[in-house]
Design a protein around this motif. Structure first.
Motif, PDB file in Angstrom:
ATOM      1  N   THR A  28       0.814  -1.211   0.000  1.00  0.00           N
ATOM      2  CA  THR A  28       0.000   0.000   0.000  1.00  0.00           C
ATOM      3  C   THR A  28       0.850   1.265   0.000  1.00  0.00           C
ATOM      4  O   THR A  28       2.058   1.225   0.294  1.00  0.00           O
ATOM      5  CB  THR A  28      -0.923   0.031   1.229  1.00  0.00           C
ATOM      6  N   GLU A  30       0.560   3.592   2.120  1.00  0.00           N
ATOM      7  CA  GLU A  30       0.942   3.814   3.515  1.00  0.00           C
ATOM      8  C   GLU A  30       2.241   3.086   3.844  1.00  0.00           C
ATOM      9  O   GLU A  30       3.122   3.645   4.508  1.00  0.00           O
ATOM     10  CB  GLU A  30      -0.178   3.328   4.429  1.00  0.00           C
ATOM     11  N   SER A  31       2.391   1.854   3.361  1.00  0.00           N
ATOM     12  CA  SER A  31       3.625   1.100   3.578  1.00  0.00           C
ATOM     13  C   SER A  31       4.792   1.738   2.827  1.00  0.00           C
ATOM     14  O   SER A  31       5.925   1.755   3.321  1.00  0.00           O
ATOM     15  CB  SER A  31       3.445  -0.349   3.117  1.00  0.00           C
ATOM     16  N   ILE A  33       5.195   4.940   2.176  1.00  0.00           N
ATOM     17  CA  ILE A  33       5.620   6.134   2.908  1.00  0.00           C
ATOM     18  C   ILE A  33       6.572   5.746   4.037  1.00  0.00           C
ATOM     19  O   ILE A  33       7.600   6.395   4.262  1.00  0.00           O
ATOM     20  CB  ILE A  33       4.393   6.875   3.464  1.00  0.00           C
ATOM     21  N   ARG A  34       6.225   4.672   4.732  1.00  0.00           N
ATOM     22  CA  ARG A  34       7.082   4.211   5.819  1.00  0.00           C
ATOM     23  C   ARG A  34       8.425   3.718   5.287  1.00  0.00           C
ATOM     24  O   ARG A  34       9.475   3.997   5.870  1.00  0.00           O
ATOM     25  CB  ARG A  34       6.369   3.096   6.586  1.00  0.00           C
ATOM     26  N   GLN A  88      -9.058  10.043   2.194  1.00  0.00           N
ATOM     27  CA  GLN A  88      -7.634   9.825   2.451  1.00  0.00           C
ATOM     28  C   GLN A  88      -7.343   8.396   2.895  1.00  0.00           C
ATOM     29  O   GLN A  88      -6.298   7.828   2.545  1.00  0.00           O
ATOM     30  CB  GLN A  88      -7.141  10.815   3.505  1.00  0.00           C
ATOM     31  N   ASP A  89      -8.254   7.798   3.643  1.00  0.00           N
ATOM     32  CA  ASP A  89      -8.028   6.424   4.098  1.00  0.00           C
ATOM     33  C   ASP A  89      -7.949   5.465   2.919  1.00  0.00           C
ATOM     34  O   ASP A  89      -7.088   4.573   2.876  1.00  0.00           O
ATOM     35  CB  ASP A  89      -9.163   5.986   5.036  1.00  0.00           C
ATOM     36  N   MET A  92      -4.619   5.982   1.074  1.00  0.00           N
ATOM     37  CA  MET A  92      -3.456   5.403   1.751  1.00  0.00           C
ATOM     38  C   MET A  92      -3.402   3.889   1.608  1.00  0.00           C
ATOM     39  O   MET A  92      -2.342   3.292   1.749  1.00  0.00           O
ATOM     40  CB  MET A  92      -3.485   5.783   3.228  1.00  0.00           C
ATOM     41  N   LYS A  93      -4.529   3.272   1.287  1.00  0.00           N
ATOM     42  CA  LYS A  93      -4.582   1.819   1.118  1.00  0.00           C
ATOM     43  C   LYS A  93      -4.480   1.402  -0.347  1.00  0.00           C
ATOM     44  O   LYS A  93      -4.581   0.222  -0.675  1.00  0.00           O
ATOM     45  CB  LYS A  93      -5.861   1.264   1.732  1.00  0.00           C
ATOM     46  N   SER A 307      -0.817  10.548   8.794  1.00  0.00           N
ATOM     47  CA  SER A 307       0.095   9.850   7.901  1.00  0.00           C
ATOM     48  C   SER A 307       1.407   9.482   8.561  1.00  0.00           C
ATOM     49  O   SER A 307       2.169   8.710   8.021  1.00  0.00           O
ATOM     50  CB  SER A 307       0.385  10.714   6.675  1.00  0.00           C
ATOM     51  N   ASN A 312      -0.480   6.627  12.816  1.00  0.00           N
ATOM     52  CA  ASN A 312      -0.999   5.367  12.300  1.00  0.00           C
ATOM     53  C   ASN A 312      -1.145   4.346  13.416  1.00  0.00           C
ATOM     54  O   ASN A 312      -2.075   3.550  13.441  1.00  0.00           O
ATOM     55  CB  ASN A 312      -0.069   4.810  11.214  1.00  0.00           C
TER      56      ASN A 312
END
Length: 424
Positions: A28, A30-31, A33-34, A88-89, A92-93, A307, A312
């Motif tokens: 994703t 989100e992953s 970004i991390r 946004q959710d 991010m997925k 974010s 998170n």
């Protein structure tokens, strides 16, 4: 050609490099970004998942699985779309495969015995990452200590002798080939190359003392956007290499006065959702100069920003995400006057673009890039720090260090003057 580029090999630069952990395109946003935040650069290689579990994968198969390099600017540009800002959710997925720009030529798999000069030529042609097997039989020796046969360097030779050398040079045995394919890999970037080169400036003399203009390292083809235009238009410039757009004011005589930049390196470790909102709603000048926390509520609405890794964790643990107003600090810029273009003063700090002058030496520019973890430096006029004339990127430096001595005019500056310039 400097001998250091001929006698060293790619394997020499892999010492201490961590093993590559593939980031799959089914992960994703989100992953991603991390992962980018934890990486050593502002972009990560993205791979298709291997569907042949247990099968020995050769270099061609692995190369075909490579998709492209995902940068922080790619993600923020995606999150700035209207449908992403509305949900946004869901954004991010989203799978990374929907965000990354496919470009299979940005990475190339090379043998650890590849000469450094050959690796530099690949990167000059647009390759940004080299995937190098961490071979168990590779001893980390330079080619000056390796075996030369029929004009070619033998690769990964260990405990070979006599007649076996010729056979292994042209046709490795099945057992050694199998061991080679099972090797772990590490990834070398152009920053690794620059870091190696700055460690052997003496061997590159007189290149390091020469100015970037005399070496032809000044790139006049840069992307820019006028400060009064919407910031989101910077993403439509499609900046290639490096991924950066200069934000400028155009003077009456038509010159570009640089205010800041919208780039992957500047947005590397920022609040991605806040930066996406700012990219979609602010002008380019407001985006890079910063907006005050107490700016009109008409401009800056309340919204939940979760974010960051800490937020998170709260969201995943069942707690409520912290609702807060947009702040330029969350993008990573220092806020100044919100009245863009009216009575503002020139800013300095994290938001200030990294600049040098046309007369700056190659060594000084390399040191700037490494110390600031940047992949480019904007070049201004010698007598005016604000007037933009070009830029210097990784590719420009690699072209400069491989120039023949007759292709440039050496500088007459002393080592003392060079050291003083690098320190400043």
């Amino acid at each position: 050609m400097a001998s250091v580029l001929l006698y060293h090999v790619v394997g020499d630069l892999t010492v201490g490099k961590p093993e590559l952990v593939e980031f799959c395109d089914v992960e994703t946003v989100e992953s991603a970004i991390r992962a980018i935040g934890e990486s050593t650069e502002c972009g990560i290689p993205v791979w298709k998942r291997s569907f042949h579990v247990g099968m020995i994968e050769n270099n061609e198969m692995r190369q075909q699985r490579f998709v492209g390099i995902l940068t922080s600017l790619d993600i923020i540009s995606f999150l700035a779309k209207s449908q992403c800002l509305e949900d946004q959710d869901k954004a991010m997925k989203t799978q990374v495969s929907d965000v990354v720009v496919p470009n299979n030529t940005l990475l190339k798999i090379v043998d650890p015995g590849t000469r450094l000069i050959d690796a530099l030529e690949m990167m000059k042609q647009g390759v940004r990452r080299l995937l190098v097997p961490k071979s168990k039989v590779w001893k980390g020796m330079s080619k000056r200590f390796s075996i030369l046969y029929n004009g070619k360097w033998l690769k990964n030779i260990d405990n070979c002798s006599g007649n076996n050398l010729i056979a292994n040079a042209n046709r490795p045995s099945s057992s050694s080939a199998a061991a080679y394919m099972r090797d772990k890999f590490c990834c070398l970037s152009r920053e690794d190359m620059i870091r190696f080169l700055i460690g052997c400036l003496g061997a590159l003399a007189p290149l390091p003392l020469s100015s970037i203009s005399s070496l032809g390292a000044l790139n006049l083809s840069y992307s820019s956007i006028e400060a009064s235009l919407p910031a989101v238009e910077a993403t439509q410039k499609h900046p290639g290499d490096p991924t950066a757009v200069a934000v400028v004011e155009i003077t009456q005589d038509g010159r570009h006065k640089i205010l800041g930049e919208i780039s992957a390196s500047k947005l590397w470790k920022c609040d991605y959702l806040a930066a996406a909102w700012a990219l979609a709603n602010l002008s380019a000048g407001q985006f890079v100069m910063g907006a005050e926390d107490n700016v009109s509520s008409r401009l800056l609405p309340d919204f939940s920003v979760n974010s960051t890794v800490e937020d998170n964790k709260v969201a995943n643990g069942g707690g409520s995400a912290r609702a807060r107003k947009f702040s330029s600090r969350s993008i990573g810029f220092n806020p100044v006057s919100p009245s863009f273009g009216m009575g503002r003063t020139m800013y300095r700090g994290r938001s200030a673009p990294l600049t040098c002058k046309t007369s700056s030496s190659l060594a000084a520019v390399m040191a700037q890039m490494l110390s600031h973890r940047a992949n480019h430096v904007w070049v201004t006029e010698d007598d005016n720090d604000d007037v933009l004339v070009g830029m210097v990127g990784y590719a420009d430096i690699l072209v400069a260090v491989t120039k023949q001595p007759a292709a440039f005019i050496p500088s007459t500056r002393s080592i003392t003057e060079l050291a003083s310039e690098i320190q400043s």
